[in-house]
Scaffold this motif. Structure first.
Motif, PDB file in Angstrom:
ATOM      1  N   LEU A 114       0.823  -1.219   0.000  1.00  0.00           N
ATOM      2  CA  LEU A 114       0.000   0.000   0.000  1.00  0.00           C
ATOM      3  C   LEU A 114       0.855   1.267   0.000  1.00  0.00           C
ATOM      4  N   ALA A 115       2.074   1.171   0.523  1.00  0.00           N
ATOM      5  CA  ALA A 115       2.988   2.324   0.536  1.00  0.00           C
ATOM      6  C   ALA A 115       3.707   2.492  -0.800  1.00  0.00           C
ATOM      7  N   GLY A 116       3.430   1.597  -1.771  1.00  0.00           N
ATOM      8  CA  GLY A 116       4.060   1.703  -3.084  1.00  0.00           C
ATOM      9  C   GLY A 116       5.470   1.153  -3.133  1.00  0.00           C
ATOM     10  N   ARG A 117       5.831   0.371  -2.122  1.00  0.00           N
ATOM     11  CA  ARG A 117       7.156  -0.248  -2.066  1.00  0.00           C
ATOM     12  C   ARG A 117       7.078  -1.667  -2.628  1.00  0.00           C
ATOM     13  N   ARG A 118       8.247  -2.262  -2.838  1.00  0.00           N
ATOM     14  CA  ARG A 118       8.248  -3.674  -3.218  1.00  0.00           C
ATOM     15  C   ARG A 118       7.595  -4.469  -2.089  1.00  0.00           C
ATOM     16  N   ALA A 119       6.792  -5.450  -2.464  1.00  0.00           N
ATOM     17  CA  ALA A 119       6.004  -6.205  -1.482  1.00  0.00           C
ATOM     18  C   ALA A 119       6.857  -6.747  -0.349  1.00  0.00           C
ATOM     19  N   GLU A 120       8.058  -7.243  -0.674  1.00  0.00           N
ATOM     20  CA  GLU A 120       8.903  -7.916   0.321  1.00  0.00           C
ATOM     21  C   GLU A 120       9.956  -7.007   0.924  1.00  0.00           C
TER      22      GLU A 120
END
Length: 159
Positions: A114-120
């Protein structure tokens, strides 16, 4: 960044479901400055497909990774779990927490998606492994994967 919006409950379900490696004899191949292996993995119920991968630097012994990617029906792939070596420091951007070069486990989280980062992108340090073989064993244990021979980390008698 992941385009698939996964919830923490979905991520937990993907990791917990029983899975089996379809090609345990996968051969290592050189990929740039790394040696890489890829394994096809399917959930036992046949509903989900994954790729288990390992990567080891040919230059830096502590630079390695064992990971699990989920293959969405749309064709997108999301890394759910990655067990990394101790060759670099890591910063959890959302929490603004950094740790020094230590083995660490990355795990996909809803808040990073949700923060637009890579999931992991979120990671925590671990003492359960020090080598790629140990990281692979830990990944197989956490992600409930069978059909691949792994071995736990040997105790370090000099630590």
């Amino acid at each position: 960044m992941s385009l698939v919006a996964l919830s923490d409950a979905q991520i937990d379900e993907f990791l917990a479901c029983p899975k089996r490696v379809g090609n345990p004899g996968s051969k290592p191949r050189v990929d740039g400055k790394h040696v890489r292996r890829d394994f096809r993995v399917s959930s036992d119920d046949g509903r989900h497909e994954f790729i288990l991968f390992t990567r080891q630097s040919v230059l830096i012994s502590d630079s390695y990774s064992a990971g699990l990617r989920w293959k969405a029906k749309t064709g997108e792939e999301v890394i759910l779990l990655r067990c990394n070596g101790s060759d670099h420091a890591h910063r959890n951007a959302v929490e603004r927490h950094e740790f020094t070069a230590q083995p660490h486990v990355h795990r996909a989280t809803e808040r990073y998606i949700l923060a637009g980062r890579r999931a992991e992108s979120f990671a925590q340090t671990t003492q359960t492994y020090r080598t790629l073989a140990g990281a692979l064993n830990e990944l197989v244990r956490i992600a409930n994967i069978s059909g691949l021979e792994t071995r736990p980390e040997e105790p370090d008698l000099f630590a």
